[in-house]
Design a protein around this motif. Structure first.
Motif, PDB file in Angstrom:
ATOM      1  N   GLU A   1      29.124  -8.926  14.375  1.00 17.55           N
ATOM      2  CA  GLU A   1      29.957  -8.011  13.591  1.00 17.55           C
ATOM      3  C   GLU A   1      31.218  -7.635  14.365  1.00 17.55           C
ATOM      4  OE1 GLU A   1      29.645  -7.157  10.461  1.00 17.55           O
ATOM      5  OE2 GLU A   1      27.796  -8.323  10.296  1.00 17.55           O
ATOM      6  N   THR A   2      31.072  -7.451  15.676  1.00 18.98           N
ATOM      7  CA  THR A   2      32.236  -7.156  16.522  1.00 18.98           C
ATOM      8  C   THR A   2      33.184  -8.348  16.555  1.00 18.98           C
ATOM      9  OG1 THR A   2      30.813  -5.749  17.899  1.00 18.98           O
ATOM     10  CG2 THR A   2      32.957  -6.360  18.810  1.00 18.98           C
ATOM     11  N   ALA A   3      32.619  -9.547  16.615  1.00 23.62           N
ATOM     12  CA  ALA A   3      33.430 -10.767  16.601  1.00 23.62           C
ATOM     13  C   ALA A   3      34.186 -10.899  15.289  1.00 23.62           C
ATOM     14  CB  ALA A   3      32.551 -11.983  16.840  1.00 23.62           C
ATOM     15  N   ALA A   4      33.541 -10.543  14.177  1.00 26.53           N
ATOM     16  CA  ALA A   4      34.201 -10.623  12.873  1.00 26.53           C
ATOM     17  C   ALA A   4      35.431  -9.727  12.825  1.00 26.53           C
ATOM     18  CB  ALA A   4      33.215 -10.238  11.767  1.00 26.53           C
ATOM     19  N   LYS A   5      35.323  -8.532  13.393  1.00 31.20           N
ATOM     20  CA  LYS A   5      36.472  -7.625  13.437  1.00 31.20           C
ATOM     21  C   LYS A   5      37.560  -8.161  14.369  1.00 31.20           C
ATOM     22  CE  LYS A   5      33.752  -3.468  12.425  1.00 31.20           C
ATOM     23  NZ  LYS A   5      33.257  -2.165  12.957  1.00 31.20           N
ATOM     24  N   GLU A   6      37.131  -8.676  15.510  1.00 33.78           N
ATOM     25  CA  GLU A   6      38.077  -9.184  16.503  1.00 33.78           C
ATOM     26  C   GLU A   6      38.895 -10.361  15.960  1.00 33.78           C
ATOM     27  OE1 GLU A   6      40.018  -9.620  20.199  1.00 33.78           O
ATOM     28  OE2 GLU A   6      38.763  -7.975  19.451  1.00 33.78           O
ATOM     29  N   TYR A   7      38.241 -11.249  15.214  1.00 35.23           N
ATOM     30  CA  TYR A   7      38.903 -12.462  14.735  1.00 35.23           C
ATOM     31  C   TYR A   7      39.247 -12.408  13.241  1.00 35.23           C
ATOM     32  CZ  TYR A   7      37.397 -14.381  19.212  1.00 35.23           C
ATOM     33  OH  TYR A   7      37.192 -14.600  20.559  1.00 35.23           O
TER      34      TYR A   7
ATOM     35  N   ARG B   1      32.147 -19.631  11.996  1.00 37.25           N
ATOM     36  CA  ARG B   1      33.594 -19.512  11.758  1.00 37.25           C
ATOM     37  C   ARG B   1      34.351 -19.249  13.058  1.00 37.25           C
ATOM     38  NH1 ARG B   1      34.722 -16.445   5.963  1.00 37.25           N
ATOM     39  NH2 ARG B   1      33.380 -17.805   4.697  1.00 37.25           N
ATOM     40  N   VAL B   2      33.736 -18.478  13.941  1.00 39.66           N
ATOM     41  CA  VAL B   2      34.367 -18.245  15.242  1.00 39.66           C
ATOM     42  C   VAL B   2      34.465 -19.558  16.021  1.00 39.66           C
ATOM     43  CG1 VAL B   2      34.090 -17.127  17.500  1.00 39.66           C
ATOM     44  CG2 VAL B   2      33.677 -15.824  15.414  1.00 39.66           C
ATOM     45  N   LEU B   3      33.389 -20.328  16.019  1.00 36.12           N
ATOM     46  CA  LEU B   3      33.342 -21.571  16.792  1.00 36.12           C
ATOM     47  C   LEU B   3      34.296 -22.630  16.254  1.00 36.12           C
ATOM     48  CD1 LEU B   3      29.474 -21.914  17.312  1.00 36.12           C
ATOM     49  CD2 LEU B   3      31.166 -21.095  18.953  1.00 36.12           C
TER      50      LEU B   3
END
Length: 310
Positions: free
Chosen positions: A94-100, A144-146
């Protein structure tokens, strides 16, 4: 020259002013004390009352009690690490979703569940609907991040779709739980208990002779016409069952007897290229990664820590 009366009046005026300010000063002091007491009460939290009593007995054997503390400690040792790992990983994603700036909609999750359930119906066995959706969401964020910096052109996406078009023709799938008994009378007894309010999950763990599903409460995952390892009688019964209802007793091909419960139905549908092009693009991009990556890879980036250390 001022008269004595004037001098006396002037001499008394400061005294009168001082007398008039005393009630005001007192009021200010009282209000200040009240505000201070309110602030202390707000800042200093009250001691939380535990919903459980210290030494509360949850079971006993030969008169020797098993306390709630013992029970909770045992659960923490057996499943606590895995449960906490899931919670931390979900929060990291969830933190990654906000970051990216990654947005995952309910429609994205529904589409992913439909595609996954037809390919691997057992992917989320043992998880309830909320846990399943949360896991799908976390996996979508991770993927999605990867793949955010990997470019897949439209021609490759279209070629994949045309080659695997049958994969996007999704049959109706049924989230099914199974309880198998060796005799018809045993199955009927189980059905009677289920009708009386017993939990299917608990009873399947206690009674089902199907070893592959009993340990997870009889959960078979999503089954469909594409599911090869499930007795055809189970699928036929699932098609006729209403959601949440327990089926009648029926016979399996190995001469055992069963009852099922369908907890969710995903209606079959056909996905057009435009509906799944991002899914395909992501899958092709993941194939280019040299190794699989888990959410733990991002713990350091997002300053994640937990009870179990490194």
């Amino acid at each position: 020259m001022k008269s004595n009366l004037d001098r006396n009046r002037n001499a008394n005026e400061p005294s009168k002013r001082r007398l008039k300010t005393k009630p005001l000063v007192l009021l200010i002091v009282v209000l200040a004390i009240g505000n201070l007491l309110w602030f202390i009460n707000w800042v200093v939290p009250k001691k939380a009352e535990s919903p459980f009593q210290v030494g509360e007995e949850v079971a006993s054997v030969a008169g020797k009690p098993i306390t709630r503390e013992q029970w909770m400690t045992a659960m923490e040792k057996t499943v606590g690490r895995e449960v906490l790992l899931g919670l931390v990983n979900d929060q990291v994603m969830e933190t990654a979703a906000k970051e990216y700036n990654i947005d995952i909609s309910d429609e994205d999750i529904d589409r992913e569940l439909a595609l996954l359930s037809s390919l691997d119906g057992k992917a989320y066995t043992g998880l309830d609907a909320e846990q399943m959706r949360r896991k799908v969401r976390s996996e979508l964020i991770l993927n999605r991040v990867l793949t955010k910096d990997i470019v897949i052109d439209d021609k490759a996406v279209k070629a994949y779709y045309e080659k695997n078009e049958a994969q996007f023709e999704i049959p109706t799938t049924y989230r099914t739980s199974l309880l198998v008994a060796s005799t018809e009378s045993d199955a009927k007894q189980a059905l009677k208990e289920l009708k009386g309010g017993s939990s299917f999950d608990v009873l399947a763990k206690e009674r089902s002779i199907d070893s592959s599903s009993a340990s997870i409460g009889g959960d078979l995952g999503y089954i469909s016409s594409r599911t090869e390892e499930v007795d055809p009688a189970i699928l036929e019964k699932a098609k006729k069952s209403k959601e949440k209802d327990v089926s009648s007793v029926f016979k399996l091909s190995d001469d055992t007897y069963a009852v099922i419960q369908v907890s969710d139905v995903l209606k079959g549908r056909s996905f057009k290229l435009k509906e799944v092009q991002e899914h395909i693009r992501r899958e092709l991009a993941l194939q280019q990664l040299s190794q699989s990556v888990s959410p733990e890879t991002f713990w350091q980036e997002f300053d994640a820590h937990w009870f179990y250390g490194k």
